[in-house]
Design an enzyme around this catalytic site. Structure first.
Site, PDB file in Angstrom:
ATOM      1  N   GLU A 105      -8.391   1.979  -1.064  1.00 11.87           N
ATOM      2  CA  GLU A 105      -7.180   1.220  -0.615  1.00 11.87           C
ATOM      3  C   GLU A 105      -7.544   1.095   0.744  1.00 11.87           C
ATOM      4  OE1 GLU A 105      -2.254   1.943  -0.192  1.00 11.87           O
ATOM      5  OE2 GLU A 105      -3.751   3.811  -0.075  1.00 11.87           O
ATOM      6  N   HIS A 118       2.794  -0.658  -6.367  1.00  9.23           N
ATOM      7  CA  HIS A 118       3.881   0.151  -6.157  1.00  9.23           C
ATOM      8  C   HIS A 118       4.461   0.376  -4.768  1.00  9.23           C
ATOM      9  CE1 HIS A 118       0.326   2.449  -5.107  1.00  9.23           C
ATOM     10  NE2 HIS A 118       0.917   3.469  -4.800  1.00  9.23           N
ATOM     11  N   ASP A 119       3.659   0.051  -4.004  1.00 10.20           N
ATOM     12  CA  ASP A 119       4.189   0.140  -2.515  1.00 10.20           C
ATOM     13  C   ASP A 119       4.566  -1.189  -1.876  1.00 10.20           C
ATOM     14  OD1 ASP A 119       3.011   2.804  -2.275  1.00 10.20           O
ATOM     15  OD2 ASP A 119       1.194   1.994  -1.624  1.00 10.20           O
TER      16      ASP A 119
HETATM   17  C1  GLC Z   1      -0.978   5.130  -0.457  1.00 10.92           C
HETATM   18  C2  GLC Z   1      -0.215   4.940  -1.645  1.00 10.92           C
HETATM   19  C3  GLC Z   1       1.211   5.460  -1.497  1.00 10.92           C
HETATM   20  C4  GLC Z   1       1.418   6.826  -0.827  1.00 10.92           C
HETATM   21  C5  GLC Z   1       0.511   7.051   0.429  1.00 10.92           C
HETATM   22  C6  GLC Z   1       0.395   8.281   0.812  1.00 10.92           C
HETATM   23  O1  GLC Z   1      -0.516   4.150   0.488  1.00 10.92           O
HETATM   24  O2  GLC Z   1      -0.450   3.763  -2.201  1.00 10.92           O
HETATM   25  O3  GLC Z   1       2.206   5.283  -2.504  1.00 10.92           O
HETATM   26  O4  GLC Z   1       2.855   6.815  -0.348  1.00 10.92           O
HETATM   27  O5  GLC Z   1      -0.824   6.440   0.041  1.00 10.92           O
HETATM   28  O6  GLC Z   1      -0.402   9.066  -0.376  1.00 10.92           O
END
Ligand code: GLC
Ligand code: CA
Length: 550
Positions: free
Chosen positions: A253, A326-327
């Protein structure tokens, strides 16, 4: 990088919200197993599951309390083994979502760590004394408030980039790295096919923890949190100690990764990650105030960002193409049309499946789900939305303004349970769902879409098939056509002799697109609407997407 990972069509599942099998209102592993035929039929090759490890769920699994166990609500290890083997029977690979930047505050390591300053686990996390009666520095958590939380037992502060129940791990400590290597190998030895690595650019800290000139969260992430001094050393370490021994796929990510840095993560000769996904195209509808500062979408910018990142990767790196997860709010509500909802949903799926890079379809986007309409703050569940709300009000903002922004941006929109049918709880659960379904389930649900040949679902299925039948779509280079009307994205995918011409009209207007390519025996492969053309022009309808062989 594995060929299957390049060519595969990926699908992200938020397990809490996919299918409940036991009526407790929470989606689970058995539920997912029961839906594998649906996914195989759609043409999915790789599933990424948001976290399923033990967790007290302050951030729905992104706070892991045991890396080698299954979250109680999700089921058992036996359920997981069954899910994995049933997926593999259908030629579907499984990627787990692992959080290596932080753990839950209920992880045994943290419980030990906070218990005394000389506990052997103390250095698994970052602890600092107060500075002049205040936290050790002025950094702000990505989910609001200071990144430092004081713990009463030892009267020191620990670091947390996210909520205080997510303390950051200290990667400087070799023991931490060894623990994580062992956990990753545990899952790969079970047969898991790879990982999505949560906020991986944040794992190396600037251990001087200098104060920041600005408390703007974007500035903090790019200047202080991401791409830390030892980051590439750590990624290389993971490659060397884990990835290289398996036929696996790693997707990072890419929080805070600038465009000119991306190659350093993914070029084959770096031996770090297979790919990472960036967030640049999600900045085209937000102002400087961050996520909940909404502005109209700048489509020209949107289009050029795709090309820029494709070029930045070139031919010796590999990207990801996605428009939702999901974000984020639902892609159709964010980038699509209020007037042409289904057609714009088809077009956005078509962008995902016609660009270069591994495509990721977020669950529900294959049926064109849109955002929910919330009217009260109590209807939201997401910790980021709720914390941002408090800050917004504290800073003198109005409730209405916040709800309006949250109706575009809240993470809850993507997390409402999957509507399988138009029944009360959409066939998701026989009990009470942990988060209410989007009422649109009466018109947008899987059962209805399967029956309607013109549905978004069937269009996405056709796109996936096309991608598998045409090398150029799966792995070909992109040649952008820049001489094009506003909001019309046109490019050619090339692989050897094979050439495909792709057109997306991202607007509510009909547009005439003049093109010589029409004279090159252009053969229509797929479009979401009827094609109208003469010898020199294509008359694109609003939100028309089309793919031609030339
Ligand atoms: C990433 C995830 C998110 C989470 C964050 C902290 O951005 O995609 O859903 O809240 O990390 O782990
Ligand atoms: Ca359940």
């Amino acid at each position: 990088m594995q060929d299957w990972a390049k060519r595969g069509v990926m699908y992200q599942i938020y397990p809490r919200s996919y299918q409940d099998s036991n009526g407790d209102g929470i989606g689970d592993l058995k539920g997912i197993t029961s839906r594998l035929d649906y996914l195989a039929d759609l043409g999915v090759d790789i599933i990424w599951f948001s976290p399923i490890f033990s967790s007290p769920n302050y951030d729905n699994g992104y706070d892991i309390s045991d890396y080698r166990n299954i979250m109680q609500e999700m089921g058992t290890m036996a359920d997981f083994d069954e899910l994995l083997s049933e997926a593999h029977k259908r030629n579907i690979k499984v990627l787990l979502d692992v959080v290596l930047n932080h753990t839950s505050s209920e992880h045994e390591w943290f419980k030990q760590s906070k218990s005394s300053t000389d506990n052997p686990y103390r250095d698994y996390y970052f602890w600092k004394p107060e500075k002049d009666g205040a936290p050790p520095n002025n950094w702000i958590s990505i989910f609001e408030g200071s990144v430092w939380e004081k713990d009463d037992i030892t009267d020191e502060y620990y670091l947390h980039y996210f909520v205080k129940q997510q303390p950051d791990l200290n990667w400087e400590n070799p023991k931490v790295r060894e623990e994580l290597v062992a956990a990753l190998r545990f899952w790969l030895d079970k047969g898991v096919d790879g990982f999505r690595l949560d906020v991986i650019p944040l794992i190396s800290k600037n251990i001087d923890f200098p104060d920041s000139d600005s408390q703007n969260i974007g500035h903090l992430i790019t200047t202080h949190y991401a791409n830390g001094p030892r980051l590439h050393e750590y990624l290389h370490f993971l490659h060397d100690r884990v990835w290289k021994d398996y036929n696996c796929f790693t997707v990072g990510e890419g929080v805070g990764v600038p465009i000119d840095e991306i190659k350093n993560y993914v070029s084959a000769d770096r031996k770090e990650l297979d790919t990472i996904y960036h967030f640049a195209h999600f900045e085209v509808d937000t102002g400087t105030g961050g996520k909940f500062d909404c502005i109209p979408v700048d489509y020209e910018k949107f289009i050029s960002i795709f090309y820029a990142w494709d070029q930045a990767l070139g031919d010796d790196g590999w990207g990801i193409v996605y428009l939702g997860n999901h974000d984020l709010g639902r892609m159709t509500s964010r980038f699509g049309s209020k007037k042409y909802v289904a057609e714009s949903a088809k077009l956005l799926n078509s962008i995902i499946l016609t660009m270069r890079g591994t495509p990721i379809i977020y669950m529900g986007d294959e049926i064109g789900m849109t955002n929910n309409q919330y009217s009260d703050i109590t209807e939201f569940n997401d910790v980021q939305t709720l914390n941002s709300y408090k800050v917004h009000i504290y800073q003198g903002g109005t409730v209405d303004d916040f709800i309006e922004a949250a109706n575009i941006q809240s993470r809850d929109h993507a997390r409402t349970p999957m509507p399988w049918t138009d029944e009360t709880h959409g066939g998701f659960t026989a009990g009470t769902p942990w988060l209410a379904l989007n009422p649109q389930k009466s018109t947008i649900n899987v059962r209805q879409q399967l029956q309607d040949d013109h549905s978004v679902y069937h269009f996405v299925k056709a796109l996936i098939r096309l991608r598998k039948e045409n090398e150029a779509l799966a792995i070909g280079q992109i040649r952008p056509i820049l001489d094009t009307p506003p909001r019309v994205m046109q490019f050619i995918r090339v692989h050897g002799e094979e050439r495909l011409w792709v057109i997306h009209n991202l607007s509510d207007e009909s547009v005439e697109v003049q093109s010589e390519l029409l004279n090159e025996n252009a053969e229509l492969l797929l479009s979401n609407q009827e094609i109208m053309n003469d010898a020199d022009s294509l008359y694109c309808k609003p939100w028309q997407t089309a793919i031609f062989k030339i």
